[in-house]
Design a protein around this motif. Sequence first.
Motif, PDB file in Angstrom:
ATOM      1  N   THR A 114       0.835  -1.201   0.000  1.00 39.78           N
ATOM      2  CA  THR A 114       0.000   0.000   0.000  1.00 39.78           C
ATOM      3  C   THR A 114       0.867   1.247   0.000  1.00 39.78           C
ATOM      4  O   THR A 114       0.565   2.238  -0.685  1.00 39.78           O
ATOM      5  CB  THR A 114      -0.938  -0.002   1.220  1.00 39.78           C
ATOM      6  N   LYS A 145       0.903   4.082  -2.718  1.00 42.05           N
ATOM      7  CA  LYS A 145       0.609   5.458  -2.315  1.00 42.05           C
ATOM      8  C   LYS A 145       1.611   6.429  -2.937  1.00 42.05           C
ATOM      9  O   LYS A 145       1.237   7.497  -3.439  1.00 42.05           O
ATOM     10  CB  LYS A 145       0.629   5.572  -0.790  1.00 42.05           C
ATOM     11  N   TYR A 146       2.881   6.056  -2.938  1.00 36.66           N
ATOM     12  CA  TYR A 146       3.870   6.896  -3.608  1.00 36.66           C
ATOM     13  C   TYR A 146       3.577   7.012  -5.109  1.00 36.66           C
ATOM     14  O   TYR A 146       3.647   8.096  -5.697  1.00 36.66           O
ATOM     15  CB  TYR A 146       5.277   6.349  -3.385  1.00 36.66           C
ATOM     16  N   GLU A 150       0.644   9.338  -5.569  1.00 38.00           N
ATOM     17  CA  GLU A 150       1.013  10.732  -5.290  1.00 38.00           C
ATOM     18  C   GLU A 150       1.850  11.311  -6.426  1.00 38.00           C
ATOM     19  O   GLU A 150       1.631  12.446  -6.867  1.00 38.00           O
ATOM     20  CB  GLU A 150       1.779  10.813  -3.963  1.00 38.00           C
ATOM     21  N   VAL A 157      -6.052   4.181  -1.385  1.00 33.02           N
ATOM     22  CA  VAL A 157      -4.620   4.427  -1.199  1.00 33.02           C
ATOM     23  C   VAL A 157      -4.379   5.862  -0.751  1.00 33.02           C
ATOM     24  O   VAL A 157      -3.599   6.124   0.173  1.00 33.02           O
ATOM     25  CB  VAL A 157      -3.856   4.121  -2.508  1.00 33.02           C
ATOM     26  N   ARG A 158      -5.057   6.803  -1.391  1.00 31.09           N
ATOM     27  CA  ARG A 158      -4.880   8.210  -1.007  1.00 31.09           C
ATOM     28  C   ARG A 158      -5.298   8.442   0.446  1.00 31.09           C
ATOM     29  O   ARG A 158      -4.690   9.252   1.158  1.00 31.09           O
ATOM     30  CB  ARG A 158      -5.703   9.112  -1.930  1.00 31.09           C
ATOM     31  N   THR A 197      -5.269   6.286   2.989  1.00 35.38           N
ATOM     32  CA  THR A 197      -4.521   5.529   3.999  1.00 35.38           C
ATOM     33  C   THR A 197      -3.398   6.389   4.565  1.00 35.38           C
ATOM     34  O   THR A 197      -2.634   7.006   3.824  1.00 35.38           O
ATOM     35  CB  THR A 197      -3.932   4.244   3.391  1.00 35.38           C
ATOM     36  N   TRP A 219       0.082   7.482   6.430  1.00 31.97           N
ATOM     37  CA  TRP A 219       1.458   6.988   6.497  1.00 31.97           C
ATOM     38  C   TRP A 219       1.814   6.398   7.859  1.00 31.97           C
ATOM     39  O   TRP A 219       2.474   5.345   7.903  1.00 31.97           O
ATOM     40  CB  TRP A 219       2.437   8.104   6.120  1.00 31.97           C
ATOM     41  N   ARG A 252       8.972   5.363   5.923  1.00 36.28           N
ATOM     42  CA  ARG A 252       8.585   5.951   4.640  1.00 36.28           C
ATOM     43  C   ARG A 252       9.768   5.994   3.683  1.00 36.28           C
ATOM     44  O   ARG A 252       9.613   5.772   2.481  1.00 36.28           O
ATOM     45  CB  ARG A 252       8.055   7.373   4.855  1.00 36.28           C
TER      46      ARG A 252
END
Length: 762
Positions: A293, A297-298, A301, A334-335, A337, A339, A350
């Motif tokens: 995930t 997410k990266y 983004e 995903v957006r 969730t 960090w 991260r």
Amino acid sequence: MAKQRSDRPEIAPYSGPAGGWGSVRSLADILPREKLGPEALAQLARQNKPGGVMCVSCAWSKPAKPHPAEFCEEGAKATAWELTSKRTTPDFFARHSLAELRGWKDHDLEEAGRLTHPMRYDAASDRYVACDWGEAFDAIAAELKALDPKSVVFYASGRASLEASYIYALMARLYGNQNLPDSSNMCHESTSVGLKAAIGVPVGTTRQQDFEHCDAIFFFGHNVGSNAPRMLHDLRAARQRGCEIVTFNPLRERGLERFTSPQDPVEMATLSETRISTQYHQLRAGGDIAAMTGIAKYLVEWDDAAQANGEARVLDRDFLDQHCHGVDAFLDHVRATRWPDIETESGLSRTEIERAARVYAQAKAVLGVYGMGLTQHVRGVDNVRMLVNLLLLRGNIGRPGAGPTPVRGHSNVQGQRTVGITEKTELAPVEKLRELYGFEPPSEKGLDTIETCRGIVDGSVRAFIGLGGNFLRAVPDTGPMEANWGRMRLSVQIATKLNRNHLFPGQVTYLLPCLGRFELDQQETGPQAVSMEDSTSCIHGSFGHVTPASPHLKSEPAIVAEIARRLLPPNPSIDWTGWVADYARIRDAIEATYPDFFAGYNARLKTPGGFWKGNKAAERVWDTDSGKAEFLVPESLSATGFDDADGRFRLMTLRSNDQFNTTIYGYHDRFRGVKGTRDVLFINVKDMQAQGLRRGQRVSLVGDAGDGQERRLDGLIVTPYAIPVGCLGAYYPEANVLMPIEHHAAESHVPAAKSVPVRIVA
């Protein structure tokens, strides 16, 4: 009998690479120990080659252009184990009662040698006694006729050939059930369920040549150095041409760190080695969903930023729009969730996740390679589907060098499912069976492994036929399973060697010795070949030549056919005797049943590298309800299925490099620095300090499933190891005693052996 186990175990770090001289020395130990003659040793040169014998251990692909020695350390051990000159004769059983043998270790039972005669259990003496084949077949058939077919289980080990598996499944369905659990139920059923739902096929989409075209390999939850060492040659070649290999695994496994090829005389002479992983991330057991995930997410983004700035997109939007369903819901998830949640559950920072994500974003073709570190969790299916999500984001399915690559265990476990070993009606060729054999196949779902275990414990399973394997040792909840096995009316085990399952008889019990894969299978029309399917959906012929261990052995197809002939009414479309006389006729029947997969079956049996059965998803044809590849929004970032708590650990059951599944070749785990014992608890130093433990201390593990049942494993040696905080490691199958039957993958019922809740008792 000499025992290899030491009274004074040694545990110290191992500094060598995978392969290399350590591998050579390991072979130099086992080959003379099994007292192999020249005939047996010559088989290693034929192993995994066109016209040769396919290895009896792992299912990794067999190349069209093999190395001079196309076998690995584990494969050679498996060969030596099967071709040993040691014998377990009727005299052996006359000397040893089953009560005595239950005190032996797993290694020592199999080390006694090859079974030589059909045996019947005699309760009065608590011993196996020799019987003739006709007596055994007649008694087994009579017992089965007296039972409700729904109460009988037909289990198949992943070593059985396609020919034996096909007629075994046919016999079960003609008898009246499809209680057909197999090794896949214990390991990769999460793959079959997860991939089928996501991309329409239950198997991986890649082949061995894809390793020549990938830019990056993302590796999850597989110890390649011990479980599929021949793959190290593919990984080494990929690294040497600059491919990035990013590994996510709780333990640092030597095969994913460094490898010296025994096939390369320069590397061997200079003690040089190839670095395998370019990144190695030790995530928490069960933290894979969180890590993937984070990577996604990266990617999202970066893609959002690229879109806003009018730059090249990071996600493959053309592929997503044309081929995928459920994209927007997944991207929104995903957006949303956080960090901190990703970092906490994965155990990674991260920064670490970003490093991996950058490799993925820059690669044009990515392989997603994984093993049971993904599948054997309560949310194992979500693990598999999350990997598919990641691959789909950049179109990494259906092009060269890209796709999901599950690494199966047993040499034909994937192939068995292809030819009908399944408890699920939707996966069985019902219409073809009805057409070819004129009967109505069962329509209700059969029992899988977990349901079989429930039935043995509650008494509803009355008979168990085992086509190979060591079911009782491989399944969870060892104590209750052993205690209830004897309640069954009938237990039949088809095997090459003695194992622990054989020591727990039913009321009527037969132990039937079969030919090994390397042995000459002489039938009425001459020597016979068998075949199997590897992890990459390629079918290979296997041709045995070695003189059988005993003149009293029968082949697996012959044993199954003889039981079927006595058990079932005559069927004008089935000639059991003729099928055994010529296995080519069984292959004709398989081809008629599965024409899309097995066209020209007999003619293609010696195809170099095997012949590929095809894969729709590899061609971007999605056999799903939507007609597209399906994204999944996971329910949780954790795959464990239980909450963390003070004093509760996540136990991973492990295999050493001196074993294959339940078969224990010896008591050394070279890569982890363990000699002379399997009574080991791998633990992080910080957890040792928090628990007040010291190196070498003996402790116990107790189950912490919260179901009120007591489960305990005593005498483990505290061993500091590079393992994440809160996680423990102990050897399988010994640690199975700690795992409840009901601790399994939610959708696939695979035992969740890679994250078992336990506590330490000093």
